[in-house]
Design an enzyme around this catalytic site. Structure first.
Site, PDB file in Angstrom:
ATOM      1  N   LYS A 131      44.764  52.805  48.327  1.00  0.00           N
ATOM      2  CA  LYS A 131      44.002  53.861  49.012  1.00  0.00           C
ATOM      3  C   LYS A 131      44.434  53.930  50.478  1.00  0.00           C
ATOM      4  O   LYS A 131      44.604  52.901  51.130  1.00  0.00           O
ATOM      5  CB  LYS A 131      42.491  53.572  48.918  1.00  0.00           C
ATOM      6  CG  LYS A 131      41.933  53.752  47.508  1.00  0.00           C
ATOM      7  CD  LYS A 131      40.432  53.515  47.488  1.00  0.00           C
ATOM      8  CE  LYS A 131      39.919  53.410  46.063  1.00  0.00           C
ATOM      9  NZ  LYS A 131      39.552  54.678  45.460  1.00  0.00           N
ATOM     10  N   GLU A 158      28.324  53.119  43.525  1.00  0.00           N
ATOM     11  CA  GLU A 158      28.741  54.256  42.695  1.00  0.00           C
ATOM     12  C   GLU A 158      27.530  54.928  42.073  1.00  0.00           C
ATOM     13  O   GLU A 158      26.602  54.238  41.622  1.00  0.00           O
ATOM     14  CB  GLU A 158      29.635  53.772  41.547  1.00  0.00           C
ATOM     15  CG  GLU A 158      30.946  53.174  41.974  1.00  0.00           C
ATOM     16  CD  GLU A 158      31.786  52.808  40.764  1.00  0.00           C
ATOM     17  OE1 GLU A 158      32.623  53.606  40.358  1.00  0.00           O
ATOM     18  OE2 GLU A 158      31.593  51.704  40.214  1.00  0.00           O
ATOM     19  N   ASP A 180      34.452  43.253  37.140  1.00  0.00           N
ATOM     20  CA  ASP A 180      35.043  44.585  37.210  1.00  0.00           C
ATOM     21  C   ASP A 180      35.385  44.983  38.648  1.00  0.00           C
ATOM     22  O   ASP A 180      36.375  45.668  38.881  1.00  0.00           O
ATOM     23  CB  ASP A 180      34.041  45.586  36.605  1.00  0.00           C
ATOM     24  CG  ASP A 180      34.602  46.997  36.533  1.00  0.00           C
ATOM     25  OD1 ASP A 180      35.722  47.150  36.030  1.00  0.00           O
ATOM     26  OD2 ASP A 180      33.923  47.942  36.982  1.00  0.00           O
ATOM     27  N   HIS A 185      38.694  44.331  43.637  1.00  0.00           N
ATOM     28  CA  HIS A 185      38.638  45.285  44.749  1.00  0.00           C
ATOM     29  C   HIS A 185      37.907  44.746  45.983  1.00  0.00           C
ATOM     30  O   HIS A 185      38.407  44.826  47.096  1.00  0.00           O
ATOM     31  CB  HIS A 185      37.944  46.581  44.321  1.00  0.00           C
ATOM     32  CG  HIS A 185      38.501  47.188  43.063  1.00  0.00           C
ATOM     33  ND1 HIS A 185      39.829  47.122  42.735  1.00  0.00           N
ATOM     34  CD2 HIS A 185      37.917  47.874  42.052  1.00  0.00           C
ATOM     35  CE1 HIS A 185      40.029  47.746  41.581  1.00  0.00           C
ATOM     36  NE2 HIS A 185      38.889  48.212  41.150  1.00  0.00           N
ATOM     37  N   LYS A 242      44.535  46.226  35.761  1.00  0.00           N
ATOM     38  CA  LYS A 242      43.430  45.293  35.675  1.00  0.00           C
ATOM     39  C   LYS A 242      42.596  45.590  34.426  1.00  0.00           C
ATOM     40  O   LYS A 242      42.706  46.702  33.926  1.00  0.00           O
ATOM     41  CB  LYS A 242      42.575  45.343  36.944  1.00  0.00           C
ATOM     42  CG  LYS A 242      41.708  46.602  37.088  1.00  0.00           C
ATOM     43  CD  LYS A 242      40.728  46.428  38.198  1.00  0.00           C
ATOM     44  CE  LYS A 242      39.400  45.935  37.694  1.00  0.00           C
ATOM     45  NZ  LYS A 242      38.505  46.983  37.199  1.00  0.00           N
ATOM     46  N   ARG A 250      50.805  55.778  19.574  1.00  0.00           N
ATOM     47  CA  ARG A 250      50.843  55.711  18.109  1.00  0.00           C
ATOM     48  C   ARG A 250      50.733  57.085  17.454  1.00  0.00           C
ATOM     49  O   ARG A 250      51.174  57.290  16.339  1.00  0.00           O
ATOM     50  CB  ARG A 250      49.725  54.799  17.608  1.00  0.00           C
ATOM     51  CG  ARG A 250      50.096  53.334  17.785  1.00  0.00           C
ATOM     52  CD  ARG A 250      49.212  52.446  17.012  1.00  0.00           C
ATOM     53  NE  ARG A 250      47.810  52.802  17.247  1.00  0.00           N
ATOM     54  CZ  ARG A 250      46.787  52.181  16.704  1.00  0.00           C
ATOM     55  NH1 ARG A 250      46.990  51.185  15.879  1.00  0.00           N
ATOM     56  NH2 ARG A 250      45.552  52.544  16.962  1.00  0.00           N
ATOM     57  N   ASP A 309      45.942  46.582  41.762  1.00  0.00           N
ATOM     58  CA  ASP A 309      44.547  46.717  42.181  1.00  0.00           C
ATOM     59  C   ASP A 309      44.535  48.048  42.929  1.00  0.00           C
ATOM     60  O   ASP A 309      45.016  48.132  44.060  1.00  0.00           O
ATOM     61  CB  ASP A 309      44.151  45.581  43.121  1.00  0.00           C
ATOM     62  CG  ASP A 309      42.706  45.715  43.565  1.00  0.00           C
ATOM     63  OD1 ASP A 309      42.238  46.859  43.710  1.00  0.00           O
ATOM     64  OD2 ASP A 309      42.041  44.694  43.781  1.00  0.00           O
ATOM     65  N   HIS A 310      44.044  49.100  42.290  1.00  0.00           N
ATOM     66  CA  HIS A 310      44.288  50.433  42.858  1.00  0.00           C
ATOM     67  C   HIS A 310      43.631  50.622  44.226  1.00  0.00           C
ATOM     68  O   HIS A 310      44.026  51.483  44.991  1.00  0.00           O
ATOM     69  CB  HIS A 310      43.877  51.542  41.876  1.00  0.00           C
ATOM     70  CG  HIS A 310      42.407  51.809  41.808  1.00  0.00           C
ATOM     71  ND1 HIS A 310      41.545  51.044  41.084  1.00  0.00           N
ATOM     72  CD2 HIS A 310      41.639  52.762  42.390  1.00  0.00           C
ATOM     73  CE1 HIS A 310      40.319  51.513  41.217  1.00  0.00           C
ATOM     74  NE2 HIS A 310      40.339  52.563  42.008  1.00  0.00           N
TER      75      HIS A 310
HETATM   76  C1  BG6 Z   1      37.698  50.427  38.494  1.00  0.00           C
HETATM   77  C2  BG6 Z   1      36.500  49.908  37.767  1.00  0.00           C
HETATM   78  O1  BG6 Z   1      38.621  49.394  38.730  1.00  0.00           O
HETATM   79  O2  BG6 Z   1      37.286  50.976  39.746  1.00  0.00           O
HETATM   80  C3  BG6 Z   1      35.469  51.017  37.563  1.00  0.00           C
HETATM   81  O3  BG6 Z   1      36.901  49.400  36.501  1.00  0.00           O
HETATM   82  C4  BG6 Z   1      35.122  51.651  38.890  1.00  0.00           C
HETATM   83  O4  BG6 Z   1      34.296  50.509  36.939  1.00  0.00           O
HETATM   84  C5  BG6 Z   1      36.390  52.062  39.623  1.00  0.00           C
HETATM   85  O5  BG6 Z   1      34.308  52.785  38.624  1.00  0.00           O
HETATM   86  C6  BG6 Z   1      36.075  52.535  41.021  1.00  0.00           C
HETATM   87  O6  BG6 Z   1      37.236  53.063  41.584  1.00  0.00           O
HETATM   88  P1  BG6 Z   1      37.172  54.211  42.670  1.00  0.00           P
HETATM   89  O7  BG6 Z   1      38.584  54.415  43.071  1.00  0.00           O
HETATM   90  O8  BG6 Z   1      36.552  55.395  41.998  1.00  0.00           O
HETATM   91  O9  BG6 Z   1      36.306  53.686  43.770  1.00  0.00           O
END
Ligand code: BG6
Length: 507
Positions: free
Chosen positions: A191, A225, A244, A249, A157, A51, A186-187
């Site tokens: 990995k 984390e 989350d 994941h 997500k 925007r 789903d990243h």
């Molecule tokens: C995300 C979550 O999908 O994954 C975050 O929304 C989280 O809360 C993150 O911190 C963790 O990803 P990675 O790749 O740093 O382990």
């Protein structure tokens, strides 16, 4: 350029949320690295949509800062960045206005004429989920979803907030796109170490005979984390650790550990085997929730010499929030391979260590021939798959300590990625973006997969919603989470696994 590009078709990438955090931290650095490594198609264009009023140069400068700060390669070379940035343009775009989509149609037409081919068109939705529906509907109105083979939509997500909203979103998307045009990210699946789970399990014959309830005692999947919620308090307070992290994941990791061998490396074959796992997971009733699901929320504390606020004091968070920042769950999979083998899963923020680790503990020896005084610290064999930050696979065995006495203690046989492959691994988003261009959905979530994962967790989400936790906050920053999480696993005679310091186990 090192490689022959796998994608030979011209490709137009529209990024909704082009001025957002995800774009500058992850998407552009990933596309730039793909470019440097020679994976980008010979003809491509990246169109950032946002925007804010910016011209192309201002937009490119903004993105360059992100690359310099967040690319795995560090600061970009000026010449290479300039060559890459020529492929980037910016369009001021109002998500709800059809004019924006008309402009996108014109842009596609422009590249079609210039390249003399029908390009692959990717719509990447790097925006808050409340915009997903409007964007999809407007793409449809403008006829932009029609190219079944060449147009794709990528959804970040969270995919839904619960089962009903995920179903509604799937329904809407599937009324506009075919399933094979929808890429749900789903990243974790991108990995390197997560992809290697498939290789490790299904390219080695020694594992399969012991990969079952006869040899495996229990499995732990732990994603801890040190970070708190940072500036995402507003989103996180509506989500919590279960939504989350676990819904996506951690359950994906669990599926990769537990799935049956697929017949081939085809996307749907692999995704079918994962859905089989989710379908076989034992449903939660009130008793199972009471015994097998615990939650926590972090209070104030000290982390690496700095005082950090309690979750309820974070920006965007309700001061009396009931949202969990930690969750630990005991799952069972009711099938022949895994009957009665517990899968303990835990995740949380502001914990002592940032580490994603899968620990597979094998059954004990049937009979111990060594006298107890020879045992420094007895440990059943474990296979430890470390996803990040350490990237390794360790087989933990008992061994004799050198010396004149017979003394046993646990040691690791280690495969360390960095030792074996000193070159940098690609980032998850590089893999996932390349796969999107290639049209390979193996590492993306299928609609039914997302829904079964929600279905599994809904009883816990509902129970936690109904019954507020009375003792939040119940763990301090820099701890391993609430004591009840220790109790959850200790009741079964186990303890949570943490990686050894300096490769030595403390006992
Ligand atoms: C995300 C979550 O999908 O994954 C975050 O929304 C989280 O809360 C993150 O911190 C963790 O990803 P990675 O790749 O740093 O382990």
């Amino acid at each position: 350029m090192a490689k022959t590009p796998l994608v030979t078709d011209g490709t137009v990438f529209f990024i909704f949320g082009g001025t957002g955090d995800l774009t500058s931290r992850k998407l552009i650095p990933a596309l730039y690295n793909l470019y440097l490594d020679g994976w980008m198609p010979p003809r491509f264009a990246i169109i950032g949509l946002g925007r804010t009023s910016l011209n192309n140069d201002q937009y490119r400068d903004q993105l360059a800062k992100g690359v310099n700060q967040f690319s795995r390669r560090g600061k970009a070379d000026a010449g290479q960045w300039k060559a890459f940035a020529e492929h980037i343009e910016y369009q001021v775009s109002e998500i709800s206005s059809l004019d924006a989509y008309a402009l996108q149609a014109e842009t596609i037409q422009r590249y079609r004429s210039e390249w003399k081919e029908d390009p692959i068109v990717i719509y990447y939705l790097a925006v808050a989920p409340r915009f997903f529906t409007t964007i999809a509907q407007n793409l449809a109105r403008q006829g932009l979803a029609r190219e079944l083979k060449k147009s794709r939509i990528v959804i970040e997500k969270p995919f839904g907030h619960d089962l009903d909203s995920a179903r509604a979103l799937n329904k809407l998307l599937c009324s506009i796109f075919e399933e094979n045009q929808i890429y749900r990210i789903d990243h974790y699946l991108g990995k390197e170490t997560v992809q290697n789970l498939l290789a490790f399990r299904f390219a080695n014959s020694v594992l399969e005979p012991i990969w079952n309830r006869n040899y495996i005692d229990h499995v732990q999947i732990s994603v801890t984390e040190q970070l708190g919620v940072e500036d995402r308090g507003g989103y996180y307070d509506e989500a919590g650790a279960l939504r989350d992290m676990i819904q996506n994941h951690l359950l994906q990791l669990l599926c990769l550990v537990a799935m049956e061998p697929p017949v081939s490396f085809q996307a749907d074959e692999i995704r079918n085997r994962k859905v089989d796992v989710l379908r076989a997971m034992r449903k939660f009733d009130a008793e199972a929730i009471k015994k097998g699901a615990v939650r926590g929320q972090y209070g104030r504390g000290w982390l690496e010499g700095k005082e950090v606020p309690a979750y309820r004091e974070e920006k965007g968070v309700n001061p009396s929030s009931n949202t969990e920042t930690f969750a630990a769950i005991k799952f069972f999979i009711d099938n022949w391979r895994w009957q009665d083998v517990p899968f303990y899963v835990r995740t949380g923020k502001r914990l002592h260590q940032s580490a994603s680790v899968i620990s597979i503990q094998f059954r004990d020896v049937p009979h111990l021939i060594f006298p107890t005084e020879t045992l420094e610290s007895w440990q059943q064999n474990r296979l430890i798959i470390s996803i990040q930050p350490e990237m390794s696979i360790r087989l933990q065995v008992q061994a004799k300590r050198p010396g004149l006495e017979m003394m046993l203690n646990p040691v690791d046989m280690i495969f360390d990625y960095h030792g074996t492959y000193p070159d940098q691994s690609p980032e998850a988003y590089e893999t996932l973006l390349l796969d999107t261009m290639l049209g390979d959905q193996t590492l993306f979530m299928r609609g039914d997969q997302v829904e079964v994962a929600w279905e599994l967790l809904m009883p816990i989400l509902n129970a936690w919603e109904r019954k507020k936790s009375l003792n939040f906050p119940n763990y301090t920053a820099d701890s391993w989470g609430p004591e009840i999480a220790e109790a959850l696993i200790a009741r079964d005679g186990f303890h949570w696994f943490t990686l050894p310091v300096n490769n030595r186990y403390g006992g």
